[in-house]
Design an enzyme around this catalytic site. Structure first.
Site, PDB file in Angstrom:
ATOM      1  N   SER A   1      -7.130  -6.496   8.813  1.00 38.12           N
ATOM      2  CA  SER A   1      -5.774  -6.252   8.317  1.00 38.12           C
ATOM      3  C   SER A   1      -4.821  -7.420   8.537  1.00 38.12           C
ATOM      4  O   SER A   1      -5.007  -8.484   7.973  1.00 38.12           O
ATOM      5  CB  SER A   1      -5.255  -4.971   8.969  1.00 38.12           C
ATOM      6  OG  SER A   1      -4.040  -4.614   8.415  1.00 38.12           O
TER       7      SER A   1
ATOM      8  N   ASP B   1       0.492  -6.336   3.564  1.00 37.22           N
ATOM      9  CA  ASP B   1      -0.284  -7.064   4.581  1.00 37.22           C
ATOM     10  C   ASP B   1      -1.674  -7.355   4.003  1.00 37.22           C
ATOM     11  O   ASP B   1      -1.941  -7.071   2.834  1.00 37.22           O
ATOM     12  CB  ASP B   1      -0.335  -6.292   5.908  1.00 37.22           C
ATOM     13  CG  ASP B   1      -1.154  -5.023   5.791  1.00 37.22           C
ATOM     14  OD1 ASP B   1      -1.355  -4.544   4.656  1.00 37.22           O
ATOM     15  OD2 ASP B   1      -1.604  -4.498   6.828  1.00 37.22           O
TER      16      ASP B   1
ATOM     17  N   ASP C   1      -4.660  -6.152   4.051  1.00 36.64           N
ATOM     18  CA  ASP C   1      -5.523  -5.138   3.425  1.00 36.64           C
ATOM     19  C   ASP C   1      -4.706  -4.094   2.670  1.00 36.64           C
ATOM     20  O   ASP C   1      -5.221  -3.030   2.312  1.00 36.64           O
ATOM     21  CB  ASP C   1      -6.447  -4.478   4.454  1.00 36.64           C
ATOM     22  CG  ASP C   1      -5.677  -3.728   5.536  1.00 36.64           C
ATOM     23  OD1 ASP C   1      -4.487  -4.030   5.739  1.00 36.64           O
ATOM     24  OD2 ASP C   1      -6.267  -2.838   6.176  1.00 36.64           O
TER      25      ASP C   1
ATOM     26  N   ALA D   1       7.597   1.362  11.980  1.00 37.63           N
ATOM     27  CA  ALA D   1       8.565   0.354  11.551  1.00 37.63           C
ATOM     28  C   ALA D   1       7.857  -0.814  10.860  1.00 37.63           C
ATOM     29  O   ALA D   1       8.417  -1.461   9.967  1.00 37.63           O
ATOM     30  CB  ALA D   1       9.360  -0.138  12.753  1.00 37.63           C
ATOM     31  N   ASN D   2       6.595  -1.084  11.242  1.00 35.69           N
ATOM     32  CA  ASN D   2       5.873  -2.220  10.656  1.00 35.69           C
ATOM     33  C   ASN D   2       5.408  -1.969   9.216  1.00 35.69           C
ATOM     34  O   ASN D   2       4.768  -2.833   8.615  1.00 35.69           O
ATOM     35  CB  ASN D   2       4.699  -2.636  11.551  1.00 35.69           C
ATOM     36  CG  ASN D   2       3.657  -1.540  11.730  1.00 35.69           C
ATOM     37  OD1 ASN D   2       3.572  -0.618  10.933  1.00 35.69           O
ATOM     38  ND2 ASN D   2       2.863  -1.643  12.785  1.00 35.69           N
TER      39      ASN D   2
ATOM     40  N   PRO E   1       0.748  -2.629  25.494  1.00 34.71           N
ATOM     41  CA  PRO E   1      -0.394  -3.437  25.063  1.00 34.71           C
ATOM     42  C   PRO E   1      -0.729  -3.126  23.610  1.00 34.71           C
ATOM     43  O   PRO E   1      -0.662  -1.969  23.192  1.00 34.71           O
ATOM     44  CB  PRO E   1      -1.529  -2.946  25.974  1.00 34.71           C
ATOM     45  CG  PRO E   1      -1.154  -1.556  26.349  1.00 34.71           C
ATOM     46  CD  PRO E   1       0.341  -1.509  26.369  1.00 34.71           C
TER      47      PRO E   1
ATOM     48  N   GLY F   1      -3.218  -2.540  20.471  1.00 34.70           N
ATOM     49  CA  GLY F   1      -4.564  -1.984  20.347  1.00 34.70           C
ATOM     50  C   GLY F   1      -5.364  -2.746  19.311  1.00 34.70           C
ATOM     51  O   GLY F   1      -6.461  -2.334  18.948  1.00 34.70           O
TER      52      GLY F   1
ATOM     53  N   ARG G   1       3.044  -6.457  23.501  1.00 32.43           N
ATOM     54  CA  ARG G   1       4.227  -6.601  22.654  1.00 32.43           C
ATOM     55  C   ARG G   1       5.470  -6.260  23.470  1.00 32.43           C
ATOM     56  O   ARG G   1       5.491  -5.236  24.149  1.00 32.43           O
ATOM     57  CB  ARG G   1       4.161  -5.646  21.461  1.00 32.43           C
ATOM     58  CG  ARG G   1       2.971  -5.875  20.555  1.00 32.43           C
ATOM     59  CD  ARG G   1       3.032  -4.944  19.347  1.00 32.43           C
ATOM     60  NE  ARG G   1       1.791  -4.980  18.590  1.00 32.43           N
ATOM     61  CZ  ARG G   1       1.481  -5.909  17.677  1.00 32.43           C
ATOM     62  NH1 ARG G   1       2.335  -6.883  17.413  1.00 32.43           N
ATOM     63  NH2 ARG G   1       0.341  -5.861  17.032  1.00 32.43           N
TER      64      ARG G   1
HETATM   65  C1  G16 Z   1      -2.939  -1.225  12.858  1.00 29.99           C
HETATM   66  C2  G16 Z   1      -2.696   0.271  12.944  1.00 29.99           C
HETATM   67  C3  G16 Z   1      -1.212   0.570  12.997  1.00 29.99           C
HETATM   68  C4  G16 Z   1      -0.548  -0.213  14.121  1.00 29.99           C
HETATM   69  C5  G16 Z   1      -0.894  -1.700  14.009  1.00 29.99           C
HETATM   70  C6  G16 Z   1      -0.414  -2.480  15.210  1.00 29.99           C
HETATM   71  O1  G16 Z   1      -2.378  -1.719  11.681  1.00 29.99           O
HETATM   72  O2  G16 Z   1      -3.291   0.893  11.824  1.00 29.99           O
HETATM   73  O3  G16 Z   1      -1.019   1.948  13.159  1.00 29.99           O
HETATM   74  O4  G16 Z   1       0.835  -0.053  14.103  1.00 29.99           O
HETATM   75  O5  G16 Z   1      -2.304  -1.869  13.946  1.00 29.99           O
HETATM   76  O6  G16 Z   1      -1.010  -1.911  16.331  1.00 29.99           O
HETATM   77  P1  G16 Z   1      -0.911  -2.546  17.757  1.00 29.99           P
HETATM   78  O7  G16 Z   1       0.547  -2.611  18.083  1.00 29.99           O
HETATM   79  O8  G16 Z   1      -1.664  -1.590  18.629  1.00 29.99           O
HETATM   80  O9  G16 Z   1      -1.516  -3.923  17.661  1.00 29.99           O
HETATM   81  P2  G16 Z   1      -3.116  -2.794  10.751  1.00 29.99           P
HETATM   82  O10 G16 Z   1      -2.168  -3.033   9.618  1.00 29.99           O
HETATM   83  O11 G16 Z   1      -3.374  -3.999  11.574  1.00 29.99           O
HETATM   84  O12 G16 Z   1      -4.372  -2.081  10.343  1.00 29.99           O
END
Ligand code: G16
Length: 548
Positions: free
Chosen positions: A77, A291, A293, A388-389, A508, A510, A516
């Protein structure tokens, strides 16, 4: 019987033999356990072939257990091009069930010697699900990353270990694969496959578009779209070709360069800057951003002062919430229909206030990750969830449709069509964009009028690279650190010094080995200073590891 079939792993997909897409041998990191994070496994692509093999196998086991189609999406992503990742999509198009995340983590962390035993143990625990049961199939898709092809081969090898059918759908957006899996398991929902996805969305868009006024004063169909140099470029072009003439005039940008490099929703949201390639875009014109994907969407426009005005996931959520709330009220369904708006700790404080004070909706806060938001939203007849993202969508119960069926008014018609247009299965940048554009058209709003719904509380986000993100543990709402406790004391003191309107937290990620830092305050200068102060304090803890 599953345990009679030998577990034979192709040599290039073992931990020991891990070979990347350039045919180079890449030893895997020792010492750091892999975990199924916010959105599956994400690593440098070199680390992934053996993981894909194992996840391909696990997806086939899930397909055999449910007798359904299961998705394997290969994407990292918003992360850099050299990374990649994998997540499993469940039969309803949702994220993998939590207990299966644990199986995934166990399988991936087993050594090559332990792997066959781990496979047999899982087969036994799940009562040896039948081989080749009707309906069980693994459907795989990938984004545009160069490593995706080899990783698909690894997934295929793992999925077919016990003879499960495997279908490679090639290049798709993440939400398209969710849609494909859902439709394979719910044939009555809509037309199948990628072509079916375009047909469904284009026809539904047209249904509502045809009913909306064409004499507009403030809304204009012109839109600049940052495709993050990702899969969204080719797929949105295909969808756009099927839309009614004149409905949208999209100027595509960032279609084929380095994925997510100085562009894309994550960069724009975190840096509050226009993406590269937008230098010649005139001020005040509406711009949208995907983004890598195409599962996130944010908007912005350039201002006279050289800054941008960002309309992030919160602003999208509130626009949609206003539309739904007003329609439900006009239909007299406010009391009968349970309705909610789900956010995370990153939601801007002023968006939460607007929801409560202007729209009369009590926001619900859940941990980061689409799976948490979706799960909460599914408890209501109708719920809007957005991070929010830019990740988000609207979910509905069967009862919601029944309630709407009672009326043949224009309002009921609009809600019915809007509910089919938005991808209820998962947040989808392309479907969300169509929904936002129709709502703006409905209100005859310019992007400035939309932005004026509320002013964002000044905020700042900073990423800090750490040795082991597992050393940072938060409370369930992610707004306080339990560990390291001494860092939370420093955060509390810093927030207190910035006055009543300040708030901040550290959590942290994921999806990356970072933590963050998020801060809000009365002024931008204060938010910047608060975030910087907390970032400095966090930096002192960057070498902590979860075992110490
Ligand atoms: C993924 C998750 C989202 C999350 C984002 C950032 O998005 O699908 O729900 O908000 O990661 O997560 P983190 O703050 O744990 O890094 P994406 O767009 O990267 O698939």
């Amino acid at each position: 019987m599953a345990d009679l079939i030998p577990v034979v792993v192709p040599p290039q997909f073992t931990r020991e033999g891990n070979t990347n897409h350039l045919h180079e041998h890449k030893p895997i990191l020792v010492g750091r356990p892999y975990s199924y994070g916010t959105a599956g496994f994400r690593e440098h692509a070199d680390q992934l072939p053996f993981i894909l093999y194992r996840i391909g196998y696990l997806a086939s086991l899930r397909a055999r257990t449910t007798g359904k189609a299961i998705g394997v999406m290969i994407t990292a992503s918003h992360n850099p091009e050299q990374d990649n990742g994998v997540k499993i999509i469940d039969p309803d198009g949702e994220m993998l069930a939590e207990e299966w995340e644990t199986y995934a983590t166990e399988l991936v962390n087993a050594s090559d010697e332990e792997f066959p035993t781990a496979v047999r143990a899982l087969e036994t625990q799940l009562n040896d699900p039948p081989l080749g049961s009707t309906g069980s199939i693994v459907v795989c898709g990938r984004d545009t990353r160069a490593s995706g092809q080899l990783l698909t081969q690894a997934a295929r090898a793992g999925a077919t270990l016990f003879r499960t059918q495997f279908e490679d759908r090639g290049l798709v957006t993440t939400p398209q694969l969710h849609y494909i899996v859902y439709v394979l398991n719910h044939a009555s929902f809509g037309p199948a496959g990628e072509e079916g996805y375009y047909r469904h969305h284009a026809l539904t868009f047209k249904e509502l578009f045809d009913k909306l006024s064409k004499s507009l004063t403030n809304y204009t169909p012109k839109l600049h779209l940052d495709c993050a140099n990702g899969i969204g470029a080719q797929k949105m072009r295909k969808l756009e070709r099927k839309l009614p003439n004149g409905a949208l005039n999209i100027h595509f940008r960032n279609e084929t360069g380095v994925l997510n490099h100085e562009c894309g929703a994550d960069i724009v949201k975190i840096s509050h800057k226009a993406p590269a390639g937008f230098e010649d875009v005139p001020v005040n014109e509406r711009c949208a951003v995907f983004d890598g994907d195409a599962d996130r969407l944010v908007y912005f426009y350039k201002k006279e002062d050289g800054q941008i005005e960002l309309l992030d996931g919160d602003k999208i959520a509130l626009l949609i919430a206003k539309f739904y709330k007003e329609h439900l009220s006009s239909l007299g369904l406010e009391d009968e229909c349970t309705f909610a708006c789900v956010q995370t700790a990153y939601a801007n404080g002023n968006s939460t206030r607007y929801l409560e004070e202007e729209l009369g909706i009590t926001p619900i806060c859940v941990p980061t990750g689409v799976k948490h938001l979706h799960h909460e939203a599914a408890k209501y007849d109708c719920a809007i969830y957005f991070e929010a993202n830019g990740h988000g969508t609207v979910t509905y119960s069967d009862r919601f449709y029944e309630l709407l069926e009672r009326s043949d008014s224009e309002a009921a018609f609009r809600l019915r069509v809007m509910s089919r247009l938005i991808n209820k299965i998962v947040g989808d940048a392309m479907a969300d964009l169509l929904a936002v554009e129709l709502i703006l058209r409905h209100y005859d709003w310019s992007v400035q009028e939309w932005a004026a719904m509320y002013e964002d509380a000044p905020n700042k986000q900073i990423k800090i690279t750490v040795f082991d993100r597992a050393a940072f543990i938060t409370t369930k709402d992610e707004q306080k650190l339990i560990q390291p406790g001494s860092l939370q004391v420093l955060i509390d003191e810093a927030v207190k010094r910035r006055g009543e309107k300040a708030r901040a937290f550290v959590r942290p990620s994921g999806t990356e080995n970072i933590v963050r830092v998020y801060a809000e305050a009365a002024s931008q200068a204060d938010a910047d200073l608060l975030a910087a102060e907390i970032a400095r304090a966090t930096d002192d803890y960057k070498d902590c590891d979860s075992d110490s």
